[in-house]
Design an enzyme around this catalytic site. Structure first.
Site, PDB file in Angstrom:
ATOM      1  N   ASP A  99     -11.793   2.567   3.647  1.00 36.71           N
ATOM      2  CA  ASP A  99     -11.931   1.209   3.431  1.00 36.71           C
ATOM      3  C   ASP A  99     -13.501   0.929   3.320  1.00 36.71           C
ATOM      4  O   ASP A  99     -13.862   0.141   2.936  1.00 36.71           O
ATOM      5  CB  ASP A  99     -11.749   0.503   4.694  1.00 36.71           C
TER       6      ASP A  99
ATOM      7  N   LYS B 162       0.816  -1.228   0.029  1.00 36.91           N
ATOM      8  CA  LYS B 162       0.184   0.238  -0.088  1.00 36.91           C
ATOM      9  C   LYS B 162       0.904   1.444   0.094  1.00 36.91           C
ATOM     10  O   LYS B 162       0.597   2.124  -0.616  1.00 36.91           O
ATOM     11  CB  LYS B 162      -0.839  -0.157   1.171  1.00 36.91           C
TER      12      LYS B 162
ATOM     13  N   GLN C 182      -5.325  -1.688   9.166  1.00 40.57           N
ATOM     14  CA  GLN C 182      -5.160  -2.866   8.650  1.00 40.57           C
ATOM     15  C   GLN C 182      -5.707  -3.813   9.669  1.00 40.57           C
ATOM     16  O   GLN C 182      -5.347  -4.143  10.818  1.00 40.57           O
ATOM     17  CB  GLN C 182      -3.876  -3.447   8.504  1.00 40.57           C
TER      18      GLN C 182
HETATM   19  N1  GUN Z   1      -7.364  -6.873   5.733  1.00 39.67           N
HETATM   20  C1  GUN Z   1      -7.603  -7.543   4.720  1.00 39.67           C
HETATM   21  N2  GUN Z   1      -8.035  -6.840   3.690  1.00 39.67           N
HETATM   22  C2  GUN Z   1      -8.359  -5.621   3.912  1.00 39.67           C
HETATM   23  C3  GUN Z   1      -8.842  -4.463   3.601  1.00 39.67           C
HETATM   24  O1  GUN Z   1      -9.268  -4.235   2.556  1.00 39.67           O
HETATM   25  N3  GUN Z   1      -8.833  -3.410   4.652  1.00 39.67           N
HETATM   26  C4  GUN Z   1      -8.199  -3.480   5.689  1.00 39.67           C
HETATM   27  N4  GUN Z   1      -8.100  -2.369   6.501  1.00 39.67           N
HETATM   28  N5  GUN Z   1      -7.786  -4.511   6.166  1.00 39.67           N
HETATM   29  C5  GUN Z   1      -7.734  -5.639   5.320  1.00 39.67           C
END
Ligand code: GUN
Length: 283
Positions: A116, A49, A93
């Site tokens: 998100d 990311k 996350q």
């Molecule tokens: N963990 C797995 N996929 C995601 C996601 O799309 N966003 C976040 N914040 N954590 C994750």
């Protein structure tokens, strides 16, 4: 022979467009990425990311906290990030360590910075169809369909999986695109029969090679959201590619299908959040 939907190429094209849009902005969008603990898979996602942000000119700040971080400390950090004017998006996350209540953390994020789209405010907006952000993976799937010239309107869509992150919002996005949607899950009876009705089949069940060619209608579009690590270390999807590909008209590979789109959509959502904070049109 199915056409392979190249998520890497589509992702690259969208990231170029994002970089162009960012270049034109006087103030660069800022994304805060918060990682608690030392889950190796999460660490890889977070690293990817950050790298994607750098590529597109989005500023990223990372907060890597030890597993011993308390819920109170994390909530306090989110409170600080909510107030920071140079931070437009906040991504915590998941999963979080067991002693931290994920729901409380999601609720603490300012919905305007919730890139998100996990906050109930944004979830509600997705239900009504009046939303600024949609969760990254389902929105990424919609972009793959759109950029591959696949019409959703009037199609029979089957979503296998009902998670809050993928299955449920995916069903809503397909509905908003005028698809006729059925959601299947672990308790669905006659799963094969339901899957066989699908013009567009989206699979996010989290089980390696779960959907096989005999469950796919001739000419269906098959979107595999799965990412499973096999014993030999190789990644595989939720769809058995070898038996599905001859039946499908279009199919996403794993890796290189939906995967790259998740981060690309996060960048899109961050750009949207930054434009919203400036009161600019988000189109
Ligand atoms: N963990 C797995 N996929 C995601 C996601 O799309 N966003 C976040 N914040 N954590 C994750």
């Amino acid at each position: 022979m199915a056409k392979i939907i190249d998520g890497k190429a589509i992702s690259r094209a969208i990231r170029c467009e994002i970089a162009e849009a960012v270049k034109k902005m006087d103030v660069k969008p800022g994304l805060a990425v918060v990682l608690v603990g030392d889950d190796p898979a999460s660490a890889v996602y977070v690293r990817n990311k950050k790298r994607a942000c750098e590529e597109t000119g989005i500023r990223s700040e990372s907060y890597e906290l030890p597993c011993s971080t308390t819920e109170e400390e994390l909530l306090s950090l989110i409170g600080t990030l909510n107030k920071k004017s140079d931070i437009n998006g906040i991504l915590v996350q998941l999963p979080l360590p067991k002693h931290i209540d994920e729901n409380k953390v999601i609720l603490a994020i300012d919905p305007k910075k919730d890139v998100d789209a996990f906050h109930p405010y944004n979830v509600g907006k997705i239900v009504t169809g009046d939303y600024d952000f949609a969760p990254c993976t389902p929105k990424g799937v919609m972009s793959l369909l759109e950029r591959s010239g696949i019409e959703v309107e009037g199609k029979t869509c089957v979503v296998v999986g009902r998670s809050n992150i993928v299955g449920k919002p995916q069903a809503l996005l397909l509905t908003h695109a005028n698809g006729t949607v059925t959601v299947c899950h672990s308790r669905t009876r006659n799963l094969k029969q339901v899957c066989l009705t699908a013009d567009i089949l989206v699979v996010a069940i989290g089980k390696a090679d779960f959907i096989t060619g005999d469950m796919i209608k001739e000419g269906a579009v098959v979107i595999d959201v799965g990412m499973n690590r096999k014993d030999d270390g190789k990644l595989t999807g939720d769809v058995d590619f070898a038996s599905a590909e001859p039946k499908a008209s279009y199919i996403t590979p794993v890796p290189g299908g939906v995967g790259p789109m998740t981060i690309t959509t996060l960048l899109e959502n961050t750009l949207t959040a930054a434009k919203m904070s400036l009161g600019k049109d988000t189109e």
